[in-house]
Scaffold this motif. Structure first.
Motif, mmCIF file in Angstrom:
data_model
loop_
_atom_site.group_PDB
_atom_site.id
_atom_site.type_symbol
_atom_site.label_atom_id
_atom_site.label_comp_id
_atom_site.label_asym_id
_atom_site.label_seq_id
_atom_site.Cartn_x
_atom_site.Cartn_y
_atom_site.Cartn_z
ATOM 1 N N ALA A 214 -21.755 -24.204 24.618
ATOM 2 C CA ALA A 214 -21.959 -25.639 24.368
ATOM 3 C C ALA A 214 -21.312 -26.020 23.044
ATOM 4 O O ALA A 214 -21.151 -25.179 22.144
ATOM 5 N N CYS A 215 -20.966 -27.289 22.928
ATOM 6 C CA CYS A 215 -20.297 -27.755 21.715
ATOM 7 C C CYS A 215 -21.292 -27.941 20.580
ATOM 8 O O CYS A 215 -22.244 -28.721 20.699
ATOM 9 N N GLY A 216 -21.035 -27.271 19.488
ATOM 10 C CA GLY A 216 -21.802 -27.462 18.266
ATOM 11 C C GLY A 216 -21.203 -28.613 17.481
ATOM 12 O O GLY A 216 -20.350 -29.351 17.979
ATOM 13 N N PRO A 217 -21.623 -28.746 16.222
ATOM 14 C CA PRO A 217 -21.263 -29.936 15.450
ATOM 15 C C PRO A 217 -19.934 -29.825 14.729
ATOM 16 O O PRO A 217 -19.315 -28.768 14.693
ATOM 17 N N ASP A 218 -19.564 -30.948 14.099
ATOM 18 C CA ASP A 218 -18.455 -30.990 13.155
ATOM 19 C C ASP A 218 -18.981 -30.393 11.850
ATOM 20 O O ASP A 218 -19.731 -31.038 11.108
ATOM 21 N N GLY A 219 -18.584 -29.162 11.588
ATOM 22 C CA GLY A 219 -19.097 -28.447 10.415
ATOM 23 C C GLY A 219 -18.760 -29.116 9.103
ATOM 24 O O GLY A 219 -19.355 -28.804 8.070
ATOM 25 N N ASN A 220 -17.801 -30.047 9.119
ATOM 26 C CA ASN A 220 -17.382 -30.674 7.870
ATOM 27 C C ASN A 220 -18.208 -31.895 7.495
ATOM 28 O O ASN A 220 -17.983 -32.480 6.445
ATOM 29 N N LYS A 221 -19.133 -32.304 8.366
ATOM 30 C CA LYS A 221 -19.902 -33.524 8.062
ATOM 31 C C LYS A 221 -21.365 -33.148 7.858
ATOM 32 O O LYS A 221 -22.103 -32.939 8.839
ATOM 33 N N PRO A 222 -21.803 -33.072 6.596
ATOM 34 C CA PRO A 222 -23.134 -32.529 6.295
ATOM 35 C C PRO A 222 -24.288 -33.244 7.003
ATOM 36 O O PRO A 222 -25.171 -32.590 7.541
ATOM 37 N N VAL A 223 -24.265 -34.585 7.020
ATOM 38 C CA VAL A 223 -25.392 -35.308 7.627
ATOM 39 C C VAL A 223 -25.316 -35.207 9.150
ATOM 40 O O VAL A 223 -26.282 -34.831 9.833
ATOM 41 N N GLU A 224 -24.125 -35.502 9.668
ATOM 42 C CA GLU A 224 -23.945 -35.526 11.128
ATOM 43 C C GLU A 224 -24.172 -34.154 11.756
ATOM 44 O O GLU A 224 -24.700 -34.060 12.858
#
Ligand code: AHR
Length: 506
Positions: A214-224
């Motif tokens: 499954a797709c995890g997050p955008d590691g570069n965006k701390p809040v998101e």
């Protein structure tokens, strides 16, 4: 200060899959890079650039992700099978590529390459412009042993045995170009696609070989990234089938806010910023791992007990690497040079992944050829190995070894380190991330050891890179040590250098 290495203090096994690579139809990664076609004047092996193939065979990447990335979301796999002169021509707009797409390198070319390299394939499914049927057919084509039409088509295309592809990514970056979805929308789609995956089993008790990612997050965006993981695992807690085998975090070390800083032109501040930028990944892994465990702990236990695949989710990193500003401005798209700055961050990132081997199961460098954090750059018929290639080669010995519990950095010398032990050998990474100061680093062991190899990758100028004119300007070399047996060793580390010391325990 001294680095103390205790070969008995192992804390986990470094999965070879942490040394994975990623290739995508982007810029000249595949077309013109890896794939030149069988009719090319460039020496090739069934269409694959021979010099790149030989280099990759020496590297033997244990994992190779394909066809994207963003490109996966426009890829229709049936365009890339069968006789090449009958494959369609489409247009590739991925990330500024803007080229005709002749589909010479398709599923069979990719999977045969994986076989030649001994790499596990990780294939990414088109969730944006594809369909559940298309995904299912692709899996059937790759993995079905029984003589169905799709299995017979695979045979007709030259591969009678099933390929046995286990790792399947469902979607790519859905929080952005992969559909601009919310975690909830993505989870609905994930369930749809994952529910339709064939199991390739022959009884209800047999566990499926399939491993949906499954797709995890955008590691570069701390809040998101916190919100994405928190919400997605909340969804999972309330509605748990089908399981997620792994969760794919992407992290790029962005260097795009300083116009004066390019992949080859940087000052001390740019050096430090990029080196420190890559280190963020370690905290992000800890943060994401913590959120995942909290989410899993919130799941009602009776259901998890029925299916062990619901009890845990692996954390993987499908894309990592440096991303400099000039990559956006060039054609072919996302091509950038690789200097000692990139080699140092590649070494430090691999150290982070290896040290986090209790949390991370697989990871892929983005990308192998001609895109971003490349190992190989091509210029027409020339095939150039970048300093990043040397780093991966120097680190090969960690694959399958047991990680030793060392601090990330020697507090006094500033040297970054990681060590692992396998078959009576200790492999120690020593990275001097100072741009201009050399350092003498002492290491001690509680037992006698003999120096087998001391290898150094550096350059008299950290801005230097390899190109057609000077393909070996930055190359690792073996360094002789004076006192090769004992319990204490002092090694001289050049400025801006990646070093590995191999010790055999006596
Ligand atoms: O690696 C280049 C691109 O970066 C990939 O296609 C995408 O997944 C990411 O945004």
């Amino acid at each position: 200060m001294t680095i103390r290495i205790d070969p008995s203090a192992a804390k986990g096994t470094v999965s070879p899959l942490l040394h994975g690579q990623f290739i995508e139809f982007l810029g000249e990664c595949i077309d013109e890079g890896l794939w030149v076609g069988p009719d090319s004047p460039i020496p090739n092996t069934d269409g694959i650039r021979s010099a790149a193939l030989e280099a990759l065979k020496r590297l033997a990447p244990p994992l190779l992700r394909w066809p994207g990335g963003c490109y996966a979301d426009t890829y229709h796999w049936q365009d890339g099978i069968g006789p090449r002169d009958q494959r369609p021509t489409t247009y590739n707009e991925n990330f500024g590529t803007f080229e005709l797409d002749h589909h010479g390198f398709g599923t069979d070319e990719y999977l045969r390459l994986c076989e030649a390299l001994g790499a596990q394939p990780w294939m990414n499914v088109n969730m944006l412009s594809g369909s559940v049927r298309e995904m299912r057919d692709w899996m059937e084509y790759c993995n079905r042993a029984e003589p169905t039409d799709l299995a017979r088509l695979r045979s007709a295309n030259g591969h009678s045995e099933p390929y046995g592809v286990r790792y399947w990514g469902l979607g790519n970056e859905p929080w952005c170009g992969g559909g601009n979805m919310t975690p909830s929308t993505y989870m609905d789609l994930y369930r749809l696609y994952a529910s339709a995956m064939p199991s390739f089993t022959h009884s209800n008790d047999e566990p499926s070989m399939m491993y949906p990612i499954a797709c995890g997050p955008d590691g570069n965006k701390p809040v998101e990234r916190v919100e994405w993981t928190r919400q997605l695992f909340q969804e999972l807690a309330s509605f748990r089938q089908p399981p997620i085998s792994a969760y794919d975090l992407h992290f790029y070390n962005w260097n795009i806010e300083h116009p004066e800083d390019t992949s080859t032109e940087f000052d001390q501040a740019g050096w430090t910023r990029v080196v420190e930028g890559c280190l963020e990944l370690e905290d992000i892994i800890g943060e994401q791992w913590g959120l995942m465990q909290a989410g899993l702990a919130a799941m009602p236990h009776p259901e998890a007990a029925k299916d062990p695949r619901l009890e845990s989710v692996d954390l993987v990193i499908g894309e990592w690497g440096n991303w400099h500003l000039d990559a956006f401005e060039v054609r072919p798209a996302l091509r950038q040079q690789v200097t000692m700055r990139d080699a140092v961050t590649t070494a430090l990132t691999l150290d982070i992944l290896q040290r986090s081997c209790d949390k991370i199961s697989m990871a892929c460098n983005a990308q192998t050829i001609n895109v971003l954090n490349s190992l190989i750059l091509t210029e027409g018929d020339a095939t150039i190995l970048t300093p990043n290639y040397d780093v991966f080669m120097m680190y090969q010995g960690h694959r399958g070894a047991r990680a030793l519990g060392l601090d990330r950095q020697d507090a006094q010398t500033g040297v970054y380190t990681f060590a692992s032990v396998k078959d009576g050998h200790v492999l120690v990474d020593l990275t001097n991330a100072s741009m201009d100061q050399s350092v003498d680093q002492t290491l001690t062991l509680p037992v006698d050891a003999r120096v087998e190899d001391f290898r150094c990758l550096t350059s008299d100028d950290p801005h230097r890179f390899n190109d057609k004119a000077d393909p070996d300007a930055v190359r690792s070399r073996q360094v002789a040590l004076d006192a090769p047996t004992g319990r204490e060793f002092t090694v001289h580390l050049e400025p801006a250098s990646v070093n590995t010391l191999t010790l055999s325990l006596v």
